[in-house]
Design a protein around this motif. Structure first.
Motif, PDB file in Angstrom:
ATOM      1  N   ASP A 255      -8.347 -16.082   0.461  1.00 42.36           N
ATOM      2  CA  ASP A 255      -7.258 -15.090   0.217  1.00 42.36           C
ATOM      3  C   ASP A 255      -5.836 -15.419  -0.066  1.00 42.36           C
ATOM      4  O   ASP A 255      -5.109 -14.979  -0.842  1.00 42.36           O
ATOM      5  N   TYR A 256      -5.789 -16.929   0.386  1.00 40.84           N
ATOM      6  CA  TYR A 256      -4.395 -17.205   0.644  1.00 40.84           C
ATOM      7  C   TYR A 256      -3.922 -17.934  -0.972  1.00 40.84           C
ATOM      8  O   TYR A 256      -2.964 -18.399  -1.107  1.00 40.84           O
ATOM      9  N   TYR A 257      -5.070 -18.183  -1.733  1.00 38.29           N
ATOM     10  CA  TYR A 257      -4.969 -18.597  -3.180  1.00 38.29           C
ATOM     11  C   TYR A 257      -4.385 -17.393  -3.935  1.00 38.29           C
ATOM     12  O   TYR A 257      -4.671 -16.216  -3.561  1.00 38.29           O
ATOM     13  N   ASN A 258      -3.451 -17.662  -4.834  1.00 40.39           N
ATOM     14  CA  ASN A 258      -2.667 -16.498  -5.563  1.00 40.39           C
ATOM     15  C   ASN A 258      -2.176 -16.908  -6.763  1.00 40.39           C
ATOM     16  O   ASN A 258      -1.998 -18.147  -6.988  1.00 40.39           O
ATOM     17  N   TYR A 281      -1.065 -21.414  -3.512  1.00 47.14           N
ATOM     18  CA  TYR A 281      -1.594 -21.015  -2.257  1.00 47.14           C
ATOM     19  C   TYR A 281      -0.521 -20.595  -1.473  1.00 47.14           C
ATOM     20  O   TYR A 281      -0.417 -21.162  -0.251  1.00 47.14           O
ATOM     21  N   ASP A 282       0.043 -19.449  -1.631  1.00 46.89           N
ATOM     22  CA  ASP A 282       1.136 -19.078  -1.004  1.00 46.89           C
ATOM     23  C   ASP A 282       0.807 -18.698   0.218  1.00 46.89           C
ATOM     24  O   ASP A 282       1.961 -18.675   1.149  1.00 46.89           O
ATOM     25  N   GLY A 283      -0.445 -18.338   0.548  1.00 47.87           N
ATOM     26  CA  GLY A 283      -0.577 -17.957   2.084  1.00 47.87           C
ATOM     27  C   GLY A 283      -1.139 -18.883   2.972  1.00 47.87           C
ATOM     28  O   GLY A 283      -1.253 -18.662   4.263  1.00 47.87           O
ATOM     29  N   LEU A 284      -1.361 -20.305   2.531  1.00 45.92           N
ATOM     30  CA  LEU A 284      -1.850 -21.340   3.254  1.00 45.92           C
ATOM     31  C   LEU A 284      -0.981 -21.680   4.532  1.00 45.92           C
ATOM     32  O   LEU A 284      -1.518 -22.024   5.779  1.00 45.92           O
ATOM     33  N   GLN A 287      -1.146 -19.444   7.144  1.00 43.38           N
ATOM     34  CA  GLN A 287      -2.610 -19.453   7.662  1.00 43.38           C
ATOM     35  C   GLN A 287      -2.795 -20.551   8.722  1.00 43.38           C
ATOM     36  O   GLN A 287      -3.421 -20.361   9.697  1.00 43.38           O
ATOM     37  N   PRO A 292       5.800 -18.877   7.101  1.00 45.41           N
ATOM     38  CA  PRO A 292       5.433 -18.596   5.561  1.00 45.41           C
ATOM     39  C   PRO A 292       6.096 -19.352   4.529  1.00 45.41           C
ATOM     40  O   PRO A 292       7.579 -19.056   4.673  1.00 45.41           O
TER      41      PRO A 292
END
Ligand code: ATP
Ligand code: MG
Length: 415
Positions: A255-258, A281-284, A287, A292
């Motif tokens: 999910d954190y890949y975008n 990977y804006d979420g990693l 995570q 963030p």
């Protein structure tokens, strides 16, 4: 796991030196993280249902304290951990790169090993498409440095994964599609149907290809912002004359890949076709417990790159020394070594004969070394305060040069 021995190791150095020089030109700083990390880092960082975490990790328990540890299977998680731990983004975004050994328990084959090496580049704290494009241009610059022709030897594939909410809508549509054809799916696909249906798009099983091909495309679910980001990356690549194929099946599981994903593929390495892959990977970072922050990066398999260079007979310059020093008797060793040191200090690479042996045997070694010159430190020469310089590759006559002023004529050996 392979030993990398000379002369092959010279090809590794050739590539590594070019990588190092390019990173400097693009403003990426070198960083090194440990090879061993807590297993939990990779489970959180890569996701429980990825191939790597499910079946490829070398994990073990520390016999001293029971810690669960893993030999790193990839570099990004460790880099992000380090950045979070050192609060490294506090003063702004960072461009970093690393290189080193990675470990995955896979079935070894050409281009697929259990210890392999990656170049890994990450731009942390940058949200814009400009950096995505910069990272792709950096890969192209590397191909060019090595003599690879993009579009022919290596081809760029590009896709956008959009944002998690867009992917969720797509996922719902995807599950509905695969459920409607569940009777024709293989075991792998059935297992992933609810855990990670996106990965079914990655399936290499020809039997399920028609169902995969007919699946709804993520691109159709992207909103205006995601499309604008994608188009901005494409605008840079287009302006740079870098051809790419949009491959809607290019995916990353978690999910954190975008947004941006890309791969460089080649037709020269059989099914180990991907030389380099990366994306956003804006979420990693969040995570893994950081504040963030967006990020984008890529990883390149050095073994595959070297196999590709070999297949295309791109060898790099020879690693032969400039000169081979012939030292026929022990009595001349000391002055010979002093002259050789002076030559080396002036930038000449000199391989010194060591271990004795007659002139003939030493000349044989000199020839085999690939050197352009033999330097003869014989008793007669030394008595006259000179060294004989003999071209080995048929360029000119043998001549003598002053023994104690090597710096004055060193350039002759470099020319
Ligand atoms: P593949 O689909 O070939 O297994 P991957 O998606 O697992 O690749 P990544 O995790 O994206 O690969 O790693 C980046 C690069 O590292 C790959 O493109 C490839 O060049 C290289 N690589 C990955 N696994 C191996 C391996 N076992 N041996 C050698 N190189 C590898
Ligand atoms: Mg793999």
């Amino acid at each position: 796991m392979n030993d990398i021995l000379p002369p092959d190791s010279a090809r590794w150095e050739w590539v590594e030196e070019r990588v190092r020089a390019l990173m400097q030109r693009y403003g990426y700083a070198n960083l090194r993280t440990p090879i061993v990390e807590p297993t939990a880092l990779f489970v959180r960082g890569l996701g429980e249902v990825t191939d790597i975490v499910e079946k490829e990790m070398y994990s073990f328990e520390d016999s001293m304290n029971g810690d669960k540890l893993t030999l790193r299977p990839e570099a990004t998680a460790g880099i992000v951990r380090a950045m979070v731990e050192h609060n490294a983004l506090y003063n702004g975004p960072l461009r970093v790169w690393t290189s080193g050994a990675m470990f995955r328990h896979e079935r070894p084959q050409k281009g697929r090993y259990r210890q392999f090496h990656q170049i890994d580049v990450e731009a942390l704290g940058f949200a814009g498409p400009d950096v995505d494009a910069e990272l792709i241009l950096l890969t192209r610059a590397l191909w060019r440095e090595l003599g690879l022709v993009e579009g022919r030897d290596v081809k760029l594939e590009l896709n956008s994964l959009g944002q998690p909410a867009e992917r969720e809508q797509h996922r719902v549509a995807l599950i509905a599609h695969f459920e409607a054809h569940a009777d024709k799916l293989d075991e792998d696909a059935k297992r992933r149907l609810h855990s990670n249906p996106l990965r079914i798009l990655d399936s290499k099983n020809p039997a399920i290809q028609p169902i995969v091909d007919a699946a709804p495309k993520l691109m159709g679910f992207l909103g205006a912002e995601s499309l604008a980001h994608f188009n901005a990356v494409r605008a840079v690549l287009d302006a740079a004359g870098l051809a790419y194929r949009i491959n809607p099946r290019l995916v990353r599981g978690m999910d954190y890949y975008n947004l941006t994903v890309f791969e460089w593929v080649t037709e020269h390495l059989g099914s180990q076709a991907t030389v380099c892959g990366g994306g956003r990977y804006d979420g990693l970072i969040a995570q893994l417990g950081g504040k963030p922050a967006p990020a984008v990066g890529w990883g390149l398999g050095l073994e595959r790159l070297l196999l590709l260079l070999e297949a295309l007979k791109l060898q790099g310059p020879s690693s032969a020394p400039h000169a081979y020093a012939i030292v026929p008797s022990a009595s001349t060793t000391v002055p010979a070594m002093m002259a050789i040191e002076a030559l080396r200090a002036a930038g000449v690479s000199v391989l010194m004969h060591a271990g004795g042996g007659g002139m003939k045997a030493q000349f044989k070694r000199a020839d085999a070394s690939g050197a352009r010159f033999a330097l003869i430190f014989g008793d007669d020469e030394l008595a006259q305060g000179v060294v004989a310089v003999k071209p080995l590759r048929g360029e000119g006559e043998q001549r003598t040069r002053p023994l104690t002023a090597a710096a004055d004529w060193a350039a002759e050996l470099l020319a």
